[in-house]
Design a protein around this motif. Structure first.
Motif, PDB file in Angstrom:
ATOM      1  N   THR A  84       0.845  -1.201  -0.106  1.00  5.85           N
ATOM      2  CA  THR A  84       0.070  -0.068   0.239  1.00  5.85           C
ATOM      3  C   THR A  84       1.016   1.351  -0.088  1.00  5.85           C
ATOM      4  O   THR A  84       0.393   2.321  -0.239  1.00  5.85           O
ATOM      5  CB  THR A  84      -0.899  -0.129   1.192  1.00  5.85           C
ATOM      6  N   GLN A  85       2.054   1.074   0.282  1.00  8.13           N
ATOM      7  CA  GLN A  85       3.101   2.306   0.450  1.00  8.13           C
ATOM      8  C   GLN A  85       4.389   1.840   0.368  1.00  8.13           C
ATOM      9  O   GLN A  85       4.799   1.070   0.972  1.00  8.13           O
ATOM     10  CB  GLN A  85       2.678   3.276   1.796  1.00  8.13           C
TER      11      GLN A  85
ATOM     12  N   GLU B  84       3.817   0.457  -5.307  1.00  9.21           N
ATOM     13  CA  GLU B  84       2.697   0.303  -4.472  1.00  9.21           C
ATOM     14  C   GLU B  84       1.762  -0.430  -5.527  1.00  9.21           C
ATOM     15  O   GLU B  84       1.818  -0.320  -6.666  1.00  9.21           O
ATOM     16  CB  GLU B  84       1.990   1.658  -4.084  1.00  9.21           C
TER      17      GLU B  84
ATOM     18  N   GLY C 196      -8.941  -6.511   8.415  1.00 10.36           N
ATOM     19  CA  GLY C 196      -7.606  -6.339   7.680  1.00 10.36           C
ATOM     20  C   GLY C 196      -6.339  -6.015   8.635  1.00 10.36           C
ATOM     21  O   GLY C 196      -6.765  -5.512   9.721  1.00 10.36           O
ATOM     22  N   ARG C 197      -5.216  -6.314   8.227  1.00  9.09           N
ATOM     23  CA  ARG C 197      -3.992  -5.968   8.968  1.00  9.09           C
ATOM     24  C   ARG C 197      -3.076  -5.170   8.198  1.00  9.09           C
ATOM     25  O   ARG C 197      -2.854  -5.399   7.043  1.00  9.09           O
ATOM     26  CB  ARG C 197      -3.613  -7.206   9.645  1.00  9.09           C
ATOM     27  N   THR C 198      -2.214  -4.411   8.758  1.00 11.51           N
ATOM     28  CA  THR C 198      -1.257  -3.595   8.174  1.00 11.51           C
ATOM     29  C   THR C 198      -0.086  -3.767   8.895  1.00 11.51           C
ATOM     30  O   THR C 198       0.093  -3.843  10.020  1.00 11.51           O
ATOM     31  CB  THR C 198      -1.701  -2.029   8.188  1.00 11.51           C
ATOM     32  N   GLN C 199       1.095  -3.934   8.108  1.00 13.96           N
ATOM     33  CA  GLN C 199       2.456  -4.248   8.750  1.00 13.96           C
ATOM     34  C   GLN C 199       3.375  -3.143   7.959  1.00 13.96           C
ATOM     35  O   GLN C 199       3.282  -3.093   6.641  1.00 13.96           O
ATOM     36  CB  GLN C 199       2.750  -5.571   8.534  1.00 13.96           C
ATOM     37  N   GLN C 200       4.218  -2.843   8.508  1.00 14.76           N
ATOM     38  CA  GLN C 200       5.492  -1.895   8.063  1.00 14.76           C
ATOM     39  C   GLN C 200       6.694  -2.607   8.358  1.00 14.76           C
ATOM     40  O   GLN C 200       6.920  -3.247   9.318  1.00 14.76           O
ATOM     41  CB  GLN C 200       5.478  -0.546   8.696  1.00 14.76           C
TER      42      GLN C 200
ATOM     43  N   ASP D 237      -5.724  -8.836   4.036  1.00 14.55           N
ATOM     44  CA  ASP D 237      -6.913  -8.974   4.090  1.00 14.55           C
ATOM     45  C   ASP D 237      -7.594 -10.343   3.897  1.00 14.55           C
ATOM     46  O   ASP D 237      -6.825 -11.226   3.018  1.00 14.55           O
ATOM     47  CB  ASP D 237      -7.772  -8.093   2.901  1.00 14.55           C
TER      48      ASP D 237
ATOM     49  N   GLN E 247       4.764  -0.350   3.498  1.00 15.27           N
ATOM     50  CA  GLN E 247       3.808  -0.704   4.319  1.00 15.27           C
ATOM     51  C   GLN E 247       2.971  -1.972   3.471  1.00 15.27           C
ATOM     52  O   GLN E 247       2.733  -1.541   2.287  1.00 15.27           O
ATOM     53  CB  GLN E 247       2.822   0.549   4.368  1.00 15.27           C
ATOM     54  N   VAL E 248       2.354  -2.799   4.173  1.00 13.52           N
ATOM     55  CA  VAL E 248       1.759  -4.082   3.557  1.00 13.52           C
ATOM     56  C   VAL E 248       0.380  -4.136   4.033  1.00 13.52           C
ATOM     57  O   VAL E 248       0.252  -4.117   5.294  1.00 13.52           O
ATOM     58  CB  VAL E 248       2.339  -5.302   3.411  1.00 13.52           C
ATOM     59  N   GLN E 249      -0.689  -4.514   3.386  1.00 16.44           N
ATOM     60  CA  GLN E 249      -2.259  -4.551   3.736  1.00 16.44           C
ATOM     61  C   GLN E 249      -2.482  -5.935   3.639  1.00 16.44           C
ATOM     62  O   GLN E 249      -2.117  -6.550   2.698  1.00 16.44           O
ATOM     63  CB  GLN E 249      -3.121  -3.671   3.148  1.00 16.44           C
TER      64      GLN E 249
END
Length: 191
Positions: free
Chosen positions: A22-23, A32, A79-83, A103, A99-101
């Motif tokens: 995502t980023q 991205e 959902g979960r977000t990790q950096q 789902d 940054q990763v999403q």
């Protein structure tokens, strides 16, 4: 890794985790947007490979195991977000921050997701039908691109993989064009 087009064969109720970037800040394997879909025993697509992808495969499968072992609550399915700082955390030479999403999806959801992504793919034209274009075409086809290979030489000199042609008949096209410069005029917009 399996081609995202193979997701059409997955059972609609198969639980999956979609992982997408995502980023990106700084240098990273991909920009991205790339996605991969992960089941307990396989995955489709790629977010760029390397240690980042390996860690996310493990994380996605661990989350799937938790979901399947006990009845999930809506919060469990959120959902979960990790950096990740690629150099410091994962030892990747890129060194950027990603940054990763993640789902939770079913096979039916994943198929709809893939079809939406494919609508934005532009056709790709490759000039020259030799061994390099064959290798490039193979990779592009795995990601569902429409590929047109153009060459001015007689077809007897072309490197055509018949199994590839049979598997991707609707996406892979060959055209003999003389002179090759004339083929540019006939390209689809943005190809």
């Amino acid at each position: 890794m399996r081609a995202i087009t193979e997701l059409i064969h997955i059972h609609p109720e198969t639980p999956l985790i979609r992982v997408f970037i995502t980023q990106v800040k700084g240098s990273a394997p991909r920009d991205e947007g790339p996605c991969m879909w992960v089941s307990l025993d396989s995955f489709w697509g790629t977010i760029g490979g390397g240690h980042l992808e390996w860690q996310l495969l493990l994380s996605a499968r661990e989350w799937l195991k938790q979901i399947l072992e006990a009845p999930p609550t809506p919060l469990d399915l959120a959902g979960r977000t990790q950096q990740f700082i690629l150099g410091a955390q994962l030892g990747q030479c890129c060194g950027g921050k990603v940054q990763v999403q993640m789902d939770y999806l079913t096979g039916a959801d994943a198929l709809q997701n893939v079809l939406q992504i494919q609508q934005h793919y532009e056709p790709v034209s490759i000039f020259g039908a030799g061994h390099v274009s064959l290798a490039l075409a193979r990779q592009l086809l795995l990601f569902s691109y429409e590929v047109m290979v153009k060459d001015s030489r007689d077809q007897q000199f072309w490197q055509i993989d018949t199994s590839l042609q049979q598997a991707f008949n609707s996406q892979l096209h060959y055209e003999q064009t003389e002179p090759i410069a004339d083929a540019v005029v006939d390209l689809k917009p943005n190809s």
